[in-house]
Design a protein around this motif. Structure first.
Motif, PDB file in Angstrom:
ATOM      1  N   MET A  78       0.831  -1.202   0.000  1.00 52.85           N
ATOM      2  CA  MET A  78       0.000   0.000   0.000  1.00 52.85           C
ATOM      3  C   MET A  78       0.868   1.256   0.000  1.00 52.85           C
ATOM      4  SD  MET A  78      -1.282   0.043   4.006  1.00 52.85           S
ATOM      5  CE  MET A  78      -1.923  -1.635   3.958  1.00 52.85           C
ATOM      6  N   PRO A  79       0.332   2.363  -0.489  1.00 50.69           N
ATOM      7  CA  PRO A  79       1.026   3.642  -0.324  1.00 50.69           C
ATOM      8  C   PRO A  79       1.063   4.011   1.157  1.00 50.69           C
ATOM      9  CG  PRO A  79      -0.736   3.796  -1.954  1.00 50.69           C
ATOM     10  CD  PRO A  79      -0.913   2.492  -1.242  1.00 50.69           C
ATOM     11  N   VAL A  80       2.081   4.754   1.567  1.00 54.30           N
ATOM     12  CA  VAL A  80       2.153   5.183   2.956  1.00 54.30           C
ATOM     13  C   VAL A  80       0.896   5.963   3.336  1.00 54.30           C
ATOM     14  CG1 VAL A  80       3.432   6.565   4.634  1.00 54.30           C
ATOM     15  CG2 VAL A  80       4.668   5.220   2.940  1.00 54.30           C
ATOM     16  N   ALA A  81       0.357   6.707   2.365  1.00 54.28           N
ATOM     17  CA  ALA A  81      -0.860   7.492   2.630  1.00 54.28           C
ATOM     18  C   ALA A  81      -2.014   6.600   3.068  1.00 54.28           C
ATOM     19  CB  ALA A  81      -1.245   8.291   1.388  1.00 54.28           C
ATOM     20  N   GLN A  82      -2.074   5.388   2.534  1.00 54.95           N
ATOM     21  CA  GLN A  82      -3.143   4.475   2.932  1.00 54.95           C
ATOM     22  C   GLN A  82      -2.955   4.011   4.373  1.00 54.95           C
ATOM     23  OE1 GLN A  82      -3.872   1.233   0.195  1.00 54.95           O
ATOM     24  NE2 GLN A  82      -5.138   0.103   1.672  1.00 54.95           N
ATOM     25  N   LEU A  83      -1.701   3.759   4.757  1.00 59.58           N
ATOM     26  CA  LEU A  83      -1.443   3.392   6.152  1.00 59.58           C
ATOM     27  C   LEU A  83      -1.839   4.548   7.069  1.00 59.58           C
ATOM     28  CD1 LEU A  83      -0.371   1.414   8.272  1.00 59.58           C
ATOM     29  CD2 LEU A  83       1.927   2.316   7.854  1.00 59.58           C
ATOM     30  N   ASN A  84      -1.583   5.753   6.626  1.00 60.91           N
ATOM     31  CA  ASN A  84      -1.981   6.919   7.430  1.00 60.91           C
ATOM     32  C   ASN A  84      -3.498   6.998   7.601  1.00 60.91           C
ATOM     33  OD1 ASN A  84       0.539   7.961   8.101  1.00 60.91           O
ATOM     34  ND2 ASN A  84       0.690   9.170   6.230  1.00 60.91           N
ATOM     35  N   LYS A  85      -4.236   6.455   6.648  1.00 58.73           N
ATOM     36  CA  LYS A  85      -5.693   6.465   6.759  1.00 58.73           C
ATOM     37  C   LYS A  85      -6.185   5.439   7.769  1.00 58.73           C
ATOM     38  CE  LYS A  85      -6.798   8.145   2.089  1.00 58.73           C
ATOM     39  NZ  LYS A  85      -7.447   7.811   0.786  1.00 58.73           N
ATOM     40  N   ILE A  86      -5.569   4.272   7.794  1.00 63.49           N
ATOM     41  CA  ILE A  86      -6.036   3.225   8.712  1.00 63.49           C
ATOM     42  C   ILE A  86      -5.347   3.292  10.073  1.00 63.49           C
ATOM     43  CG2 ILE A  86      -6.601   1.689   6.779  1.00 63.49           C
ATOM     44  CD1 ILE A  86      -4.106   0.052   7.489  1.00 63.49           C
ATOM     45  N   ALA A  87      -4.279   4.091  10.160  1.00 60.83           N
ATOM     46  CA  ALA A  87      -3.546   4.236  11.428  1.00 60.83           C
ATOM     47  C   ALA A  87      -3.109   5.691  11.557  1.00 60.83           C
ATOM     48  CB  ALA A  87      -2.351   3.299  11.462  1.00 60.83           C
ATOM     49  N   GLY A  88      -4.080   6.578  11.574  1.00 59.25           N
ATOM     50  CA  GLY A  88      -3.824   8.003  11.366  1.00 59.25           C
ATOM     51  C   GLY A  88      -3.279   8.788  12.528  1.00 59.25           C
ATOM     52  N   ASN A  89      -3.093   8.182  13.680  1.00 63.75           N
ATOM     53  CA  ASN A  89      -2.547   8.937  14.807  1.00 63.75           C
ATOM     54  C   ASN A  89      -1.024   8.976  14.813  1.00 63.75           C
ATOM     55  OD1 ASN A  89      -5.022   9.711  16.018  1.00 63.75           O
ATOM     56  ND2 ASN A  89      -5.271   7.611  16.776  1.00 63.75           N
ATOM     57  N   ALA A  90      -0.419   8.477  13.739  1.00 66.48           N
ATOM     58  CA  ALA A  90       1.028   8.574  13.547  1.00 66.48           C
ATOM     59  C   ALA A  90       1.275   8.961  12.092  1.00 66.48           C
ATOM     60  CB  ALA A  90       1.715   7.250  13.868  1.00 66.48           C
ATOM     61  N   ASP A  91       2.305   9.742  11.872  1.00 68.33           N
ATOM     62  CA  ASP A  91       2.724  10.089  10.514  1.00 68.33           C
ATOM     63  C   ASP A  91       3.738   9.042  10.084  1.00 68.33           C
ATOM     64  OD1 ASP A  91       3.958  11.076   8.227  1.00 68.33           O
ATOM     65  OD2 ASP A  91       3.756  13.164   8.851  1.00 68.33           O
ATOM     66  N   TRP A  92       3.285   8.077   9.283  1.00 64.36           N
ATOM     67  CA  TRP A  92       4.120   6.920   8.990  1.00 64.36           C
ATOM     68  C   TRP A  92       5.241   7.226   8.010  1.00 64.36           C
ATOM     69  CZ3 TRP A  92       4.295   3.260  12.299  1.00 64.36           C
ATOM     70  CH2 TRP A  92       3.192   3.063  13.136  1.00 64.36           C
ATOM     71  N   LYS A  93       5.039   8.213   7.158  1.00 60.27           N
ATOM     72  CA  LYS A  93       6.145   8.601   6.273  1.00 60.27           C
ATOM     73  C   LYS A  93       7.284   9.180   7.104  1.00 60.27           C
ATOM     74  CE  LYS A  93       7.294  11.104   2.062  1.00 60.27           C
ATOM     75  NZ  LYS A  93       6.771  11.882   0.909  1.00 60.27           N
ATOM     76  N   GLU A  94       6.934  10.014   8.072  1.00 58.84           N
ATOM     77  CA  GLU A  94       7.958  10.584   8.943  1.00 58.84           C
ATOM     78  C   GLU A  94       8.574   9.506   9.825  1.00 58.84           C
ATOM     79  OE1 GLU A  94       8.649  14.317  12.027  1.00 58.84           O
ATOM     80  OE2 GLU A  94       6.638  13.871  11.275  1.00 58.84           O
ATOM     81  N   PHE A  95       7.769   8.561  10.293  1.00 57.87           N
ATOM     82  CA  PHE A  95       8.279   7.460  11.103  1.00 57.87           C
ATOM     83  C   PHE A  95       9.363   6.704  10.334  1.00 57.87           C
ATOM     84  CE2 PHE A  95       8.339   3.095  12.619  1.00 57.87           C
ATOM     85  CZ  PHE A  95       8.323   3.238  14.013  1.00 57.87           C
ATOM     86  N   ILE A  96       9.095   6.435   9.073  1.00 53.52           N
ATOM     87  CA  ILE A  96      10.076   5.721   8.244  1.00 53.52           C
ATOM     88  C   ILE A  96      11.320   6.571   8.028  1.00 53.52           C
ATOM     89  CG2 ILE A  96      10.480   4.799   5.924  1.00 53.52           C
ATOM     90  CD1 ILE A  96       7.442   4.036   5.934  1.00 53.52           C
TER      91      ILE A  96
END
Length: 682
Positions: free
Chosen positions: A254-272
């Motif tokens: 999935m795109p990181v943006a999709q992970l942000n939708k299902i787990a939106g209380n963290a910025d996953w792109k920044e986490f990576i």
């Protein structure tokens, strides 16, 4: 949690591999030693009743488990020899650090052995991380810091970099469930007495560790209660051991943006990106999306203070074995004694060598193979791989349950399996690893950071299919489905106390041909490996009918192993161990067919009082020589996809017709299974 020097991406290189513990190195003496298999026999046991106890029981009776170990067997004998050799290498490096690698080895060894400095420093090596946690004031900062700490602690979740299961030519960022302090999710929920005892003791252990970093006797238990509750919440959305073995079900690109939708209380792109991963396609693979949804919800539902307590706990938990003796011994009392049944720690010098093996074992391996794995031995086992491959080809061609079209694809995949024997053709370059005269913990973290950078640098580059993920001296082997390769380190082939040329074919074909080579090749066609094609991609190449027939036959093995009680009321998880059990059975059958073509089998002359056929099965059992404490067996049942050693012998042997013929097994014997219930796959 995996108690290892390597966490995050450094460990992930071997997380997905089917690694299968067996092996051993030679001694340096020409003194005659007892026969490799006859000396282990317990003649009071009927082999048709319990073959493992028959073949290995004599040795087990004479060799109790040392107090610093939770198990004792052939792998330990190998490791003891290896420890002595590696200690000499390290001490020579200290005396004469005449090249860059020797200087690193000397610096690592010196820092690890300096117990005076380590004890004096206390928690000083982790103070900066603890202060950084204290400085967090909001969830965004928490997530950023959790990412940085994840490289060294494995807290929060599991991020690694590896091949895309469905496009093996590409390296991608991957996220898996993780973040637990107990071995896996079952420890938070199982109700058996042994697991309940461990779970009940866990908060007290966490509290004791927190007191080392400044919590008082009142705040530590309160914080520990919150930490354990948070981990239990994460465990609730973590998949069971058997569920993690389904590659299709654990693949969500999935795109990181999709992970942000299902787990939106963290910025996953920044986490990576906080892990130094700045250049990556905006697409990731998430193994268990529901875990990340739950993790995100917990970021909101759990207080910031609880999360900060959690991160501090994971910082000291990950570092404990590299800090003062008081801290290390407290850590060991829980993870070593309670979980594994070890009565005392290994001596410091062995623990330092273990850490050094994880940090830069391949560097040590260059010295190891020069002395202990010559070209003659390498050629012997390369040839044996081809013999075993040939036997699987014959068996596939003669399968009565598989269609011709699927057979052709299976044969093509078999022909494309790459063999790596002994040691790499090209060694890793450790020159950038910042090991120097500094604290032991700093050297540990320097090694972890090097491995992190090493993995990150793979992104955007062609896959290096020549790379090894085990060192030459490793007592193990693996099949990597993404590369469609078997990797067989030098350490796996030799027998303690024996030079390779002293081993007759019966032992070699059972010990190496069956339990190692045949086992690893069969992994390409077990319930998990069969889902990958010849190029290493997760791609269906079976007809629906053939797939059903395979699954029906595999179900017979699941039922068989579900019936084995290991300790207390704990039974083997037949589904979780299915891949290893299939590989064990396949290896035995392939090794046997190859052995039948040798001169030793044809001549049928006894050696040390046993026929070649008997020695073949004894040779396989030698690979599982040893015994294990109940605490460790219980942990293995809950956390390991391998069956305990005894059942890796007795289980598959009960499905092998030739075993019945050689040992006269008949109805009523412990090893007997009716023909209709024997497993017939490959």
């Amino acid at each position: 949690m995996i108690k290892s020097i390597l966490t995050g991406t450094g460990l992930a290189a071997i997380v997905c591999l089917a690694a299968c513990n067996q092996g051993a190195p030679t001694t340096d003496t020409n003194t005659p030693t007892p026969d490799a298999v006859a000396a282990n026999v317990d003649s009071t046991v009927n082999p048709a009743q319990d073959f493992f106890d028959y073949a290995n029981g004599g040795w087990i009776k004479r060799n109790p488990i040392p107090s610093e170990y939770s198990s004792w067997g052939i792998g330990n004998l190998v490791q003891e020899e290896l420890y002595k050799r590696l200690r000499i290498i390290n001490e020579k490096a200290v005396e004469n650090p005449n090249d860059p690698i020797s200087k690193k080895i000397a610096a690592f060894w010196t820092s690890g052995m300096d117990s005076v400095r380590i004890n004096a420093e206390g928690i000083k090596p982790i103070e900066a991380e603890l202060k950084a946690i204290d400085a967090v004031t909001n969830t965004a900062q928490l997530v950023q810091l959790a990412s940085k700490l994840n490289v060294h602690t494995g807290a929060f979740c599991s991020l690694y970099i590896g091949q895309d299961a469905k496009n093996s030519d590409v390296i991608v960022v991957q996220l898996e469930q993780g973040g637990l302090g107990l071995p896996n999710r079952d420890y938070y929920f199982n109700t058996d007495d042994r697991t309940t005892k461990i779970r009940n003791a866990y908060p007290g252990h966490v509290a004791r560790m927190l007191q080392f970093i400044g919590y008082d006797s009142s705040s530590a238990p309160k914080a520990a209660t919150g930490i354990v509750a948070l981990e239990a919440n994460l465990a609730k959305s973590s998949r069971k051991l058997e569920a993690l073995r389904d590659p299709e079900a654990n693949y969500h690109k999935m795109p990181v943006a999709q992970l942000n939708k299902i787990a939106g209380n963290a910025d996953w792109k920044e986490f990576i990106q906080q892990q130094g991963i700045s250049k990556f396609a905006d697409t990731i693979i998430v193994g268990q999306p529901e875990f990340y949804t739950n993790l995100s919800n917990a970021l909101k539902s759990q207080s910031l203070d609880t999360w900060k307590d959690y991160l501090k706990w994971h910082v000291i938990n990950a570092a404990a074995q590299h800090l003062s003796d008081t801290i290390a011994n407290t850590d060991f009392a829980f993870y070593g004694t309670l979980l594994k049944g070890q009565d005392k720690q290994k001596p410091r010098w062995k623990r330092v060598l273990d850490a050094e093996e994880s940090a830069m074992g391949e560097a040590l391996g260059q010295l190891f193979v020069k002395e202990f794995f010559n070209t003659t031995a390498k050629k012997r086992y390369e040839n044996l791989v081809e013999e075993i491959r040939g036997e699987l080809k014959i068996r596939i061609e003669h399968l009565d349950w598989m269609s011709d079209s699927t057979k052709q694809k299976a044969l093509y995949k078999l022909s494309k399996i790459t063999k790596k024997v002994g040691y790499p053709d090209k060694w890793k370059d450790f020159s950038a690893m910042d090991i120097k005269q500094q604290s032991y913990h700093q050297n540990i973290e320097a090694a972890q950071q090097w491995w992190q950078n090493y993995q990150v640098n793979k992104l955007g580059k062609p896959v290096d299919r020549n790379e090894w993920d085990m060192t030459p001296q490793t007592y193990n082997a693996y099949y990597n489905p993404s590369n469609n390769e078997i990797v067989l380190p030098a350490g796996i082939f030799t027998v303690p106390g024996k030079r390779d040329e002293e081993l007759d074919d019966a032992i070699v074909y059972g010990y190496a041909g069956a339990s190692t080579i045949g086992h690893e090749i069969t992994h390409g066609f077990d319930d998990e490996g069969r889902q990958f094609d010849a190029a290493g991609n997760l791609k269906s190449w079976w007809s629906k009918e053939d797939e059903k027939k395979f699954n029906d036959r595999a179900a017979v093995m699941v039922k068989q192993f579900n019936g084995y009680v290991v300790v207390d009321t704990l039974r083997i998880n037949g589904k979780a161990t299915l891949g290893e059990n299939i590989a064990d059975l396949g290896g035995i059958l392939l090794g046997w067919e190859a052995f039948k073509k040798t001169e030793q089998f044809k001549k049928n002359e006894k050696v040390a009082g046993y026929t070649p056929s008997q020695r073949y099965f004894m040779g396989y059992a030698l690979g599982w020589l040893g015994h294990t404490k109940k605490e460790s067996l219980a942990k293995q049942v809950l956390t390991d996809v391998h069956s305990p050693a005894k059942f890796r012998v007795n289980g598959p042997f009960s499905d092998v017709d030739a075993f019945y013929e050689v040992y006269g097994v008949k109805p009523g014997d412990g090893m007997y299974r009716p023909d209709s219930t024997r497993v017939r796959i490959w």
